[in-house]
Design a protein around this motif. Structure first.
Motif, mmCIF file in Angstrom:
data_model
loop_
_atom_site.group_PDB
_atom_site.id
_atom_site.type_symbol
_atom_site.label_atom_id
_atom_site.label_comp_id
_atom_site.label_asym_id
_atom_site.label_seq_id
_atom_site.Cartn_x
_atom_site.Cartn_y
_atom_site.Cartn_z
ATOM 1 N N PRO A 88 -60.458 -20.108 63.956
ATOM 2 C CA PRO A 88 -61.915 -21.007 62.869
ATOM 3 C C PRO A 88 -61.602 -22.274 63.282
ATOM 4 O O PRO A 88 -60.743 -22.885 62.855
ATOM 5 C CB PRO A 88 -61.952 -20.539 61.788
ATOM 6 C CG PRO A 88 -61.015 -19.658 61.277
ATOM 7 C CD PRO A 88 -60.334 -19.907 62.432
ATOM 8 N N PRO A 89 -63.139 -23.325 63.366
ATOM 9 C CA PRO A 89 -63.359 -25.254 62.821
ATOM 10 C C PRO A 89 -62.572 -25.011 61.104
ATOM 11 O O PRO A 89 -62.856 -24.061 60.242
ATOM 12 C CB PRO A 89 -64.100 -25.433 63.090
ATOM 13 C CG PRO A 89 -65.002 -24.025 62.424
ATOM 14 C CD PRO A 89 -64.291 -22.751 62.874
ATOM 15 N N GLY A 90 -61.937 -26.245 61.018
ATOM 16 C CA GLY A 90 -61.756 -26.693 59.945
ATOM 17 C C GLY A 90 -62.854 -27.142 58.556
ATOM 18 O O GLY A 90 -62.844 -26.981 57.969
ATOM 19 N N LEU A 91 -63.623 -27.251 59.731
ATOM 20 C CA LEU A 91 -65.173 -27.438 58.876
ATOM 21 C C LEU A 91 -66.599 -27.319 60.018
ATOM 22 O O LEU A 91 -66.399 -27.013 60.719
ATOM 23 C CB LEU A 91 -65.472 -28.687 58.456
ATOM 24 C CG LEU A 91 -66.547 -29.507 58.334
ATOM 25 C CD1 LEU A 91 -66.990 -29.285 56.933
ATOM 26 C CD2 LEU A 91 -66.736 -31.035 57.808
ATOM 27 N N ASP A 131 -68.826 -14.782 59.697
ATOM 28 C CA ASP A 131 -68.618 -14.872 61.009
ATOM 29 C C ASP A 131 -67.439 -15.747 60.961
ATOM 30 O O ASP A 131 -66.122 -15.635 62.579
ATOM 31 C CB ASP A 131 -69.883 -16.205 61.449
ATOM 32 C CG ASP A 131 -70.882 -14.888 61.995
ATOM 33 O OD1 ASP A 131 -70.420 -13.866 62.518
ATOM 34 O OD2 ASP A 131 -71.877 -15.712 62.900
ATOM 35 N N LEU A 132 -66.717 -16.844 60.521
ATOM 36 C CA LEU A 132 -65.959 -17.689 60.464
ATOM 37 C C LEU A 132 -64.857 -16.686 59.927
ATOM 38 O O LEU A 132 -63.480 -17.109 60.604
ATOM 39 C CB LEU A 132 -65.788 -18.740 58.829
ATOM 40 C CG LEU A 132 -66.912 -19.928 59.406
ATOM 41 C CD1 LEU A 132 -67.247 -20.232 58.416
ATOM 42 C CD2 LEU A 132 -66.387 -20.903 60.619
ATOM 43 N N LEU A 133 -64.922 -15.629 58.895
ATOM 44 C CA LEU A 133 -64.276 -14.923 58.529
ATOM 45 C C LEU A 133 -63.355 -14.310 60.128
ATOM 46 O O LEU A 133 -62.388 -13.644 60.344
ATOM 47 C CB LEU A 133 -63.988 -14.169 57.961
ATOM 48 C CG LEU A 133 -64.500 -14.561 55.951
ATOM 49 C CD1 LEU A 133 -64.962 -13.417 54.983
ATOM 50 C CD2 LEU A 133 -63.264 -14.793 56.186
ATOM 51 N N THR A 184 -60.690 -22.600 55.819
ATOM 52 C CA THR A 184 -62.839 -23.603 57.158
ATOM 53 C C THR A 184 -63.706 -23.714 55.489
ATOM 54 O O THR A 184 -63.593 -23.099 54.163
ATOM 55 C CB THR A 184 -63.572 -22.405 57.645
ATOM 56 O OG1 THR A 184 -62.474 -21.985 58.461
ATOM 57 C CG2 THR A 184 -64.294 -22.842 58.359
ATOM 58 N N VAL A 185 -63.572 -24.882 55.788
ATOM 59 C CA VAL A 185 -64.041 -25.212 54.835
ATOM 60 C C VAL A 185 -65.855 -25.273 55.185
ATOM 61 O O VAL A 185 -66.161 -25.863 55.982
ATOM 62 C CB VAL A 185 -64.432 -26.558 54.580
ATOM 63 C CG1 VAL A 185 -65.361 -27.475 52.901
ATOM 64 C CG2 VAL A 185 -63.352 -27.308 53.797
ATOM 65 N N VAL A 217 -61.757 -18.827 53.479
ATOM 66 C CA VAL A 217 -63.293 -19.322 54.129
ATOM 67 C C VAL A 217 -63.796 -20.101 52.182
ATOM 68 O O VAL A 217 -64.111 -19.712 51.705
ATOM 69 C CB VAL A 217 -64.607 -18.914 54.224
ATOM 70 C CG1 VAL A 217 -65.739 -19.728 54.162
ATOM 71 C CG2 VAL A 217 -64.093 -18.255 55.700
ATOM 72 N N PHE A 218 -63.827 -21.849 52.609
ATOM 73 C CA PHE A 218 -64.497 -22.601 51.243
ATOM 74 C C PHE A 218 -65.469 -23.109 51.239
ATOM 75 O O PHE A 218 -66.218 -23.190 51.669
ATOM 76 C CB PHE A 218 -63.542 -22.807 51.099
ATOM 77 C CG PHE A 218 -63.945 -24.100 49.361
ATOM 78 C CD1 PHE A 218 -64.473 -23.354 48.899
ATOM 79 C CD2 PHE A 218 -63.683 -26.000 49.861
ATOM 80 C CE1 PHE A 218 -64.231 -24.793 47.612
ATOM 81 C CE2 PHE A 218 -64.161 -26.472 48.621
ATOM 82 C CZ PHE A 218 -64.038 -25.739 47.838
ATOM 83 N N ASN A 219 -66.458 -21.839 50.502
ATOM 84 C CA ASN A 219 -67.769 -22.505 50.251
ATOM 85 C C ASN A 219 -68.066 -23.725 49.510
ATOM 86 O O ASN A 219 -67.969 -23.209 48.133
ATOM 87 C CB ASN A 219 -69.105 -21.007 49.619
ATOM 88 C CG ASN A 219 -69.759 -22.412 50.125
ATOM 89 O OD1 ASN A 219 -70.637 -22.695 50.523
ATOM 90 N ND2 ASN A 219 -70.739 -21.132 49.799
#
Length: 288
Positions: free
Chosen positions: A192-195, A185-187, A135-136, A100-102
């Protein structure tokens, strides 16, 4: 993904610390990457990280179930891009399954010539080439925490909310706790969505945001739209001239002919739960 090993970049920073806290609360083990190996939470394993040392990064990533990437605010063009390149190579070398890239900011569709933004655009564009699941995550516009930063809080205490946004713009201010819960949640998602774009529960004009702060502080706070140059002058004593200029440049209007940043697809929006008034009531304004 309970009891998984998650590596968190920038774990001692303003955005990284809430991510670490929420990951630990969700039952994950956390390897906290920081510049000097100091973790903000004793329950996390602290690891020093040089973003230009690809082999050391790969070693820190190896065996992790996921990595939360957060790039530092770097304003030298060569350094910002080199750090992003090094992280990408390390993720691939270590065989990290999920990232996950914040991005920390709303990303434009193409580089702007602002190094810290351009490095994030590059990371977001190329991440899926290097890891199986990427995911971004980004804020819709900006964060509540900017209002309690040392360049803003004294003005708010004195009755002025000064920010480089149009007074009539309806801004869905995002709390970093809502961003952190989104990352967790994304993890844990199977697909997971890409964005994922995080938006606050309220879209407030400048005066509406000021009114929320007024209600908490017990005195009138007025909104004032400032230009990027004034914002730069506010930031400089606290962040240094280079960082102040780089951050302020991200608020400058697009260059003539540059494509505007598109509004996010409603399908990728996630609405947080923390209101501006609730967030403001938790802050220690006397000490901020």
């Amino acid at each position: 993904m309970k009891n998984s090993w998650i590596v968190v970049h920038g774990a001692s920073g303003a955005q990284g610390a809430p991510v670490v806290r929420h990951l630990l609360a969700a039952g994950h083990d956390v390897r906290a990457l920081t510049r000097h190996g100091r973790s903000v939470d004793p329950a996390a394993q602290a690891v020093p990280a040089d973003l230009l040392d690809t082999d050391a990064l790969a070693g820190a990533y190896r065996g992790a179930d996921g990595v939360v990437v957060q790039l530092p605010l770097v304003f030298a063009p060569d350094l910002a891009l080199a750090q992003a390149e090094s992280v990408l190579r390390a993720l691939q070398s270590a065989g990290v399954p999920r990232v996950v890239f914040n991005s920390g900011t709303r990303l434009p569709p193409a580089p702007l010539g602002v190094p810290f933004v351009d490095a994030r655009v590059m990371m977001a564009t190329r991440l899926a080439e290097h890891v199986p699941s990427a995911t971004v995550v980004a804020p819709a516009i900006t964060y509540m925490e900017n209002l309690v930063a040392p360049w803003s809080a004294p003005k708010v205490r004195a009755g002025e909310l000064a920010y480089p946004l149009d007074a009539e713009a309806e801004v869905p201010w995002v709390a970093l706790d809502d961003l952190a819960t989104t990352v967790v949640d994304l993890l844990g998602m199977d697909s997971p969505p890409g964005l994922q774009v995080v938006t606050g529960p309220q879209a407030l004009t400048g005066e509406q945001a000021a009114a929320e702060l007024s209600a908490v502080l017990g005195h009138q706070v007025r909104w004032r739209t400032i230009d990027p140059a004034e914002y730069e002058r506010m930031l400089a004593p606290h962040l240094g001239t280079e960082a102040a200029a780089g951050i302020a440049a991200a608020y400058a209007p697009p260059a003539p002919g540059a494509p505007p940043t598109p509004e996010p697809d409603p399908a990728v929006l996630r609405t947080g739960v923390v209101t501006l008034k609730e967030w403001a009531s938790r802050q220690d304004w006397d000490r901020a």
